[in-house]
Scaffold this motif. Structure first.
Motif, PDB file in Angstrom:
ATOM      1  N   SER A  76      -6.823   9.259  12.326  1.00  0.00           N
ATOM      2  CA  SER A  76      -6.928   7.853  11.909  1.00  0.00           C
ATOM      3  C   SER A  76      -7.642   7.795  10.562  1.00  0.00           C
ATOM      4  CB  SER A  76      -7.707   7.043  12.954  1.00  0.00           C
ATOM      5  OG  SER A  76      -7.096   7.135  14.222  1.00  0.00           O
ATOM      6  N   PRO A  77      -6.894   7.953   9.464  1.00  0.00           N
ATOM      7  CA  PRO A  77      -7.524   8.055   8.131  1.00  0.00           C
ATOM      8  C   PRO A  77      -8.368   6.855   7.751  1.00  0.00           C
ATOM      9  CG  PRO A  77      -5.198   8.688   8.056  1.00  0.00           C
ATOM     10  CD  PRO A  77      -5.432   8.098   9.403  1.00  0.00           C
ATOM     11  N   ALA A  78      -8.055   5.675   8.283  1.00  0.00           N
ATOM     12  CA  ALA A  78      -8.757   4.466   7.842  1.00  0.00           C
ATOM     13  C   ALA A  78     -10.022   4.178   8.638  1.00  0.00           C
ATOM     14  CB  ALA A  78      -7.813   3.259   7.930  1.00  0.00           C
ATOM     15  N   VAL A  79     -10.326   4.989   9.658  1.00  0.00           N
ATOM     16  CA  VAL A  79     -11.489   4.696  10.489  1.00  0.00           C
ATOM     17  C   VAL A  79     -12.768   4.831   9.668  1.00  0.00           C
ATOM     18  CG1 VAL A  79     -11.783   7.065  11.347  1.00  0.00           C
ATOM     19  CG2 VAL A  79     -12.606   5.146  12.710  1.00  0.00           C
ATOM     20  N   THR A 420       1.463   1.665 -10.435  1.00  0.00           N
ATOM     21  CA  THR A 420       0.448   1.063  -9.563  1.00  0.00           C
ATOM     22  C   THR A 420       1.133   0.352  -8.407  1.00  0.00           C
ATOM     23  OG1 THR A 420      -1.062   0.723 -11.428  1.00  0.00           O
ATOM     24  CG2 THR A 420      -1.513  -0.509  -9.415  1.00  0.00           C
ATOM     25  N   THR A 421       0.744   0.681  -7.204  1.00  0.00           N
ATOM     26  CA  THR A 421       1.354   0.078  -6.019  1.00  0.00           C
ATOM     27  C   THR A 421       0.829  -1.341  -5.788  1.00  0.00           C
ATOM     28  OG1 THR A 421      -0.355   0.791  -4.458  1.00  0.00           O
ATOM     29  CG2 THR A 421       1.418   2.358  -4.947  1.00  0.00           C
ATOM     30  N   ASP A 422       1.507  -2.061  -4.910  1.00  0.00           N
ATOM     31  CA  ASP A 422       0.951  -3.313  -4.400  1.00  0.00           C
ATOM     32  C   ASP A 422      -0.277  -2.976  -3.558  1.00  0.00           C
ATOM     33  OD1 ASP A 422       2.971  -5.278  -5.261  1.00  0.00           O
ATOM     34  OD2 ASP A 422       4.321  -4.107  -3.999  1.00  0.00           O
ATOM     35  N   PRO A 423      -1.126  -3.950  -3.255  1.00  0.00           N
ATOM     36  CA  PRO A 423      -2.252  -3.679  -2.347  1.00  0.00           C
ATOM     37  C   PRO A 423      -1.714  -3.243  -0.980  1.00  0.00           C
ATOM     38  CG  PRO A 423      -2.598  -5.745  -3.522  1.00  0.00           C
ATOM     39  CD  PRO A 423      -1.191  -5.331  -3.808  1.00  0.00           C
ATOM     40  N   LEU A 424      -2.070  -2.053  -0.555  1.00  0.00           N
ATOM     41  CA  LEU A 424      -1.529  -1.459   0.672  1.00  0.00           C
ATOM     42  C   LEU A 424      -2.582  -1.397   1.766  1.00  0.00           C
ATOM     43  CD1 LEU A 424       0.252   1.636  -0.934  1.00  0.00           C
ATOM     44  CD2 LEU A 424       1.297  -0.564  -0.381  1.00  0.00           C
ATOM     45  N   GLU A 425      -2.121  -1.513   3.003  1.00  0.00           N
ATOM     46  CA  GLU A 425      -2.974  -1.179   4.137  1.00  0.00           C
ATOM     47  C   GLU A 425      -2.882   0.319   4.383  1.00  0.00           C
ATOM     48  OE1 GLU A 425      -2.096  -3.606   7.506  1.00  0.00           O
ATOM     49  OE2 GLU A 425      -2.477  -5.487   6.452  1.00  0.00           O
ATOM     50  N   ALA A 426      -3.696   0.816   5.300  1.00  0.00           N
ATOM     51  CA  ALA A 426      -3.777   2.261   5.499  1.00  0.00           C
ATOM     52  C   ALA A 426      -2.461   2.868   5.955  1.00  0.00           C
ATOM     53  CB  ALA A 426      -4.878   2.584   6.517  1.00  0.00           C
ATOM     54  N   ASN A 427      -1.579   2.059   6.568  1.00  0.00           N
ATOM     55  CA  ASN A 427      -0.285   2.579   7.008  1.00  0.00           C
ATOM     56  C   ASN A 427       0.800   2.458   5.946  1.00  0.00           C
ATOM     57  OD1 ASN A 427       0.184  -0.146   6.970  1.00  0.00           O
ATOM     58  ND2 ASN A 427       0.591  -0.347   9.160  1.00  0.00           N
ATOM     59  N   GLY A 428       0.438   1.998   4.754  1.00  0.00           N
ATOM     60  CA  GLY A 428       1.383   1.928   3.645  1.00  0.00           C
ATOM     61  C   GLY A 428       2.124   0.613   3.522  1.00  0.00           C
ATOM     62  N   THR A 429       1.881  -0.321   4.418  1.00  0.00           N
ATOM     63  CA  THR A 429       2.575  -1.607   4.355  1.00  0.00           C
ATOM     64  C   THR A 429       1.842  -2.577   3.449  1.00  0.00           C
ATOM     65  OG1 THR A 429       1.408  -2.391   6.326  1.00  0.00           O
ATOM     66  CG2 THR A 429       3.541  -1.332   6.663  1.00  0.00           C
ATOM     67  N   VAL A 430       2.589  -3.584   2.966  1.00  0.00           N
ATOM     68  CA  VAL A 430       2.024  -4.633   2.118  1.00  0.00           C
ATOM     69  C   VAL A 430       1.867  -5.885   2.980  1.00  0.00           C
ATOM     70  CG1 VAL A 430       2.345  -6.041   0.053  1.00  0.00           C
ATOM     71  CG2 VAL A 430       3.148  -3.664   0.088  1.00  0.00           C
ATOM     72  N   PRO A 431       0.644  -6.400   3.140  1.00  0.00           N
ATOM     73  CA  PRO A 431       0.431  -7.577   3.992  1.00  0.00           C
ATOM     74  C   PRO A 431       1.305  -8.751   3.562  1.00  0.00           C
ATOM     75  CG  PRO A 431      -1.669  -6.605   3.351  1.00  0.00           C
ATOM     76  CD  PRO A 431      -0.609  -5.907   2.545  1.00  0.00           C
ATOM     77  N   VAL A 442       4.445   7.752  -2.055  1.00  0.00           N
ATOM     78  CA  VAL A 442       3.091   7.252  -1.824  1.00  0.00           C
ATOM     79  C   VAL A 442       2.584   7.594  -0.426  1.00  0.00           C
ATOM     80  CG1 VAL A 442       1.686   5.149  -1.657  1.00  0.00           C
ATOM     81  CG2 VAL A 442       3.343   5.398  -3.508  1.00  0.00           C
ATOM     82  N   THR A 443       3.483   7.601   0.551  1.00  0.00           N
ATOM     83  CA  THR A 443       3.077   7.829   1.941  1.00  0.00           C
ATOM     84  C   THR A 443       2.196   9.066   2.123  1.00  0.00           C
ATOM     85  OG1 THR A 443       5.044   6.687   2.768  1.00  0.00           O
ATOM     86  CG2 THR A 443       3.921   8.168   4.290  1.00  0.00           C
ATOM     87  N   PRO A 444       2.523  10.226   1.518  1.00  0.00           N
ATOM     88  CA  PRO A 444       1.650  11.402   1.706  1.00  0.00           C
ATOM     89  C   PRO A 444       0.259  11.234   1.086  1.00  0.00           C
ATOM     90  CG  PRO A 444       3.821  12.050   0.870  1.00  0.00           C
ATOM     91  CD  PRO A 444       3.726  10.579   0.728  1.00  0.00           C
ATOM     92  N   LEU A 445       0.104  10.260   0.183  1.00  0.00           N
ATOM     93  CA  LEU A 445      -1.177  10.080  -0.508  1.00  0.00           C
ATOM     94  C   LEU A 445      -2.135   9.175   0.266  1.00  0.00           C
ATOM     95  CD1 LEU A 445       0.211   9.406  -4.117  1.00  0.00           C
ATOM     96  CD2 LEU A 445      -0.161  11.611  -2.973  1.00  0.00           C
ATOM     97  N   LEU A 446      -1.620   8.441   1.257  1.00  0.00           N
ATOM     98  CA  LEU A 446      -2.426   7.424   1.937  1.00  0.00           C
ATOM     99  C   LEU A 446      -3.694   7.981   2.587  1.00  0.00           C
ATOM    100  CD1 LEU A 446       0.456   5.333   3.516  1.00  0.00           C
ATOM    101  CD2 LEU A 446      -1.073   4.613   1.682  1.00  0.00           C
ATOM    102  N   PRO A 447      -3.617   9.090   3.367  1.00  0.00           N
ATOM    103  CA  PRO A 447      -4.854   9.581   3.999  1.00  0.00           C
ATOM    104  C   PRO A 447      -5.955   9.878   2.984  1.00  0.00           C
ATOM    105  CG  PRO A 447      -2.946  10.631   5.000  1.00  0.00           C
ATOM    106  CD  PRO A 447      -2.445   9.891   3.804  1.00  0.00           C
ATOM    107  N   ALA A 448      -5.587  10.553   1.879  1.00  0.00           N
ATOM    108  CA  ALA A 448      -6.601  10.876   0.872  1.00  0.00           C
ATOM    109  C   ALA A 448      -7.089   9.620   0.165  1.00  0.00           C
ATOM    110  CB  ALA A 448      -6.029  11.865  -0.144  1.00  0.00           C
ATOM    111  N   ALA A 449      -6.163   8.707  -0.168  1.00  0.00           N
ATOM    112  CA  ALA A 449      -6.547   7.495  -0.898  1.00  0.00           C
ATOM    113  C   ALA A 449      -7.493   6.631  -0.076  1.00  0.00           C
ATOM    114  CB  ALA A 449      -5.301   6.702  -1.284  1.00  0.00           C
ATOM    115  N   PHE A 450      -7.234   6.507   1.235  1.00  0.00           N
ATOM    116  CA  PHE A 450      -8.102   5.676   2.067  1.00  0.00           C
ATOM    117  C   PHE A 450      -9.350   6.432   2.522  1.00  0.00           C
ATOM    118  CE2 PHE A 450      -4.602   2.800   2.019  1.00  0.00           C
ATOM    119  CZ  PHE A 450      -5.159   1.558   2.268  1.00  0.00           C
ATOM    120  N   GLY A 451      -9.436   7.711   2.186  1.00  0.00           N
ATOM    121  CA  GLY A 451     -10.653   8.459   2.455  1.00  0.00           C
ATOM    122  C   GLY A 451     -11.608   8.487   1.275  1.00  0.00           C
TER     123      GLY A 451
END
Length: 646
Positions: A76-79, A420-431, A442-451
């Protein structure tokens, strides 16, 4: 099938902590990626607990919490630490530290006399991948460097490992071989096979809500008091630039010297070769080989001659002399390459016996001169140079980031375009934008970016090993917070009306339960409420179907399988949306034969639970034997520190 039993041995986050049996610090070296974790000093001015003569400092607890959090982030990268503490992690870590210390204190008593040798600890350290060199063996240099990087000493790590090893020695044997009587297993297996029938009736608060719409002032006040209900998760923008071979500039072409050296290195590849195909029969003795050869030479087909003797003639595809010699023997290779096409070779002895061979074909493969091979050599060397240049460019970017250069400057110097991406949640979706799907790059970058702890911490990553790379950082962090009221006003107003109807819905639910207790049928009892509510949902379900829903069994169904036949109970719906009345009308017991395999599986899993109970009893007995005193004030202060004072 027996999932409800398995769930008894697990907690929501307990599985993430096999911490009693593993070194709390050593876990980070055993496979988890804690490259950014620093464990701090070893001071223990504040004691979280006293265990016998040993003390557990708040620094020990904090260090272990950091370790456990980093491991949890693998799933859970965003915890966050605040979330982690709220889930009960602090209590589990403190309990684990106490158990480990208590077991070590107890085992060292003269009446017990157990210990952990230095050689056993050495063995555990040597097996950890983090301490191994390029040859896969333990590296003292890597060991010292990584301990220094993480800020812990050799003594602290060894003590941590020793406690984990002692816990294994003491606790694991206590749970081995435990069993449950056949009669108990049959009872539980019968429960697993039962079916239940009933109904679920929703009593919504909205049905009792006032007819007059709320005022804007009322809506604003309700939103202010309940803002947490509408909170949006943290969002982050990711800035990134991709680079691959097309990004390379001025990669030198292969020189004549490089081409000549490669040609010389692969001289055997470009030399003329001869391959031969043949049919062979293998016999046990020289006499048998000569007799078979004579028959074939006399005009009998080699296949027919072999078959008549219960043997098989096998065709061997094109092969060079060197390869044949390496697979069989030099004598067989000499015989094959001395024979004339269509003729029999001289019988020869090989690895499996005596070989009778008929040469079927000869193919001459011409070699290539340097000029003839130049084009393919140039292609190969060019590809190698571009791949090496790409790796060098990646390392150059990494060094630049390490020295403090920002993403924009590095990208500009290399002529790369930053996206530059839109503002993303930890799962890569845009609210609020379900039409926008997560970008594959971008998906592979999410764990590191949110860490990352803050914006502007650039990194280099591989998207496709050796071919596509990316440099990226976090551009902007938008903390989790409720949205502006205007964006959710309609929902807030509806929720306010629902909350106003909650009290009346509760009274109606209690009235319904009173009628059901007097055996009034549900449909008739609902009519007495005087308000239109949704129709009741009928349920007829075997327990096996319920267990298949784990780990997310709906609360009403879970309650139905815990109730007594002929009873009714209520559940609160989330956010005061109303109540659910669960009515259980019938239980149909499962019928099993004494030799049903299902009973055996139930007995096995119940035995495992019994073993776990034995282990837990032993843990508590050890605590009592050595004496444990918790410092609740220090633990509470640490909780406040870990959660940022909240």
């Amino acid at each position: 099938m027996l999932g409800f039993i398995r769930s008894m041995t697990k907690s929501r986050i307990g599985v993430a902590f096999a911490l009693v049996f593993l070194g709390l610090i050593a876990l980070s070296f055993a496979g988890a990626d804690l490259s950014n974790a620093k464990f701090g000093g070893a001071g223990n001015a504040d004691r979280a607990a006293t265990v016998g003569s040993a003390h557990i400092g708040t620094v020990d607890v904090q260090r272990s919490m950091t370790n456990a959090l980093e491991n949890a982030r693998a799933d859970s990268p965003a915890v966050t630490m605040k979330d982690f503490v709220a889930q009960g992690a602090l209590e589990q870590v403190v309990d684990s530290l106490i158990d480990r210390a208590a077991l070590m204190e107890w085992a060292r008593q003269s009446s017990v006399g157990m210990g952990v040798s230095n050689r056993l600890v050495d063995s555990e350290i040597a097996k950890m991948p983090a301490f191994q060199g390029a040859d896969g063996k333990f590296s003292q240099t890597a060991y010292k460097a990584l301990l220094g990087q993480k800020g812990i000493s050799d003594a602290v790590l060894r003590d941590d490992l020793a406690k984990g090893l002692m816990a294994r020695q003491v606790l694991i044997p206590a749970g081995i071989g435990s069993s449950m009587p056949q009669s108990v297993a049959m009872r539980y297996a019968g429960v697993l096979k039962e079916s239940r029938e009933g109904q679920i009736q929703l009593i919504p608060s909205s049905a009792f809500a006032p007819k007059t719409p709320p005022t804007d002032t009322d809506v604003a006040a309700y939103y202010k008091a309940n803002g947490a209900r509408y909170q949006r998760p943290e969002r982050r923008t990711i800035r990134y630039a991709i680079f691959d071979e097309t990004s390379l500039k001025n990669v030198p072409a292969p020189s004549d010297a490089e081409i000549a050296a490669r040609y010389k290195l692969n001289a055997a590849t470009y030399a003329p070769t001869e391959t031969r195909t043949f049919t062979q029969v293998i016999v046990p003795t020289e006499a048998a080989a000569k007799a078979l050869s004579a028959e074939i030479a006399g005009g009998k087909a080699i296949d027919a001659a072999a078959s008549a003797k219960g043997l098989t003639a096998r065709k061997v595809p094109a092969i060079t002399r060197a390869n044949l010699a390496s697979q069989g023997s030099t004598a067989v290779a000499d015989a094959v390459f001395s024979a004339a096409q269509g003729k029999l070779a001289q019988p020869s002895k090989g690895a499996l016996g005596w070989y009778v061979i008929r040469l079927d074909g000869v193919t001459q493969v011409p070699g290539k001169s340097l000029e003839q091979a130049r084009a393919e050599i140039v292609t190969a060397i060019t590809a190698e140079k571009r791949k090496a240049a790409l790796s060098d460019l990646s390392a150059k970017f990494d060094d630049a980031f390490g020295s403090g250069t920002g993403l924009a400057d590095v990208a500009k110097s290399a002529g790369l375009t930053i996206i530059t991406t839109d503002p993303l949640e930890a799962n890569g979706t845009v609210p609020g934008r379900p039409d926008i799907k997560p970008n594959a790059d971008v998906t592979p970058l999410l764990p590191a970016a949110f860490g990352m702890e803050r914006e502007g911490q650039p990194q280099v990553a591989e998207l496709k090993p050796g071919e596509r790379f990316v440099i990226f950082d976090v551009g902007q962090i938008t903390p989790a917070a409720p949205p502006p009221l205007a964006e959710v006003k309609d929902k807030v107003a509806a929720d306010l009306q629902t909350s106003r109807g909650y009290g009346a819905a509760k009274a109606a639910t209690d009235k319904l339960l009173a009628a059901l207790a007097k055996k009034v049928p549900l449909a008739e009892a609902v009519k007495t409420l005087g308000v239109a509510v949704p129709a009741a949902q009928a349920v007829n379900m075997p327990r096996e179907q319920l267990n298949a829903m784990q780990p997310k069994i709906p609360a009403p169904l879970s309650l139905m399988f815990e109730m007594a036949q002929g009873t009714a109970k209520k559940l609160d719906a989330p956010d005061k949306a109303g109540f659910l009345v669960v009515v259980l009308t019938r239980i149909t017991p499962g019928v099993l034969k004494a030799d049903d395999p299902f009973i055996g599986r139930a007995k096995f899993e119940l035995g495992q639970i019994t073993g776990r109970e034995y282990v837990d009893e032993l843990r508590m007995a050890v605590r009592d034997a050595v004496g444990v005193k918790r410092n609740d004030a220090a633990i509470a202060a640490l909780r406040t520190q870990l959660t940022g004072g909240q």
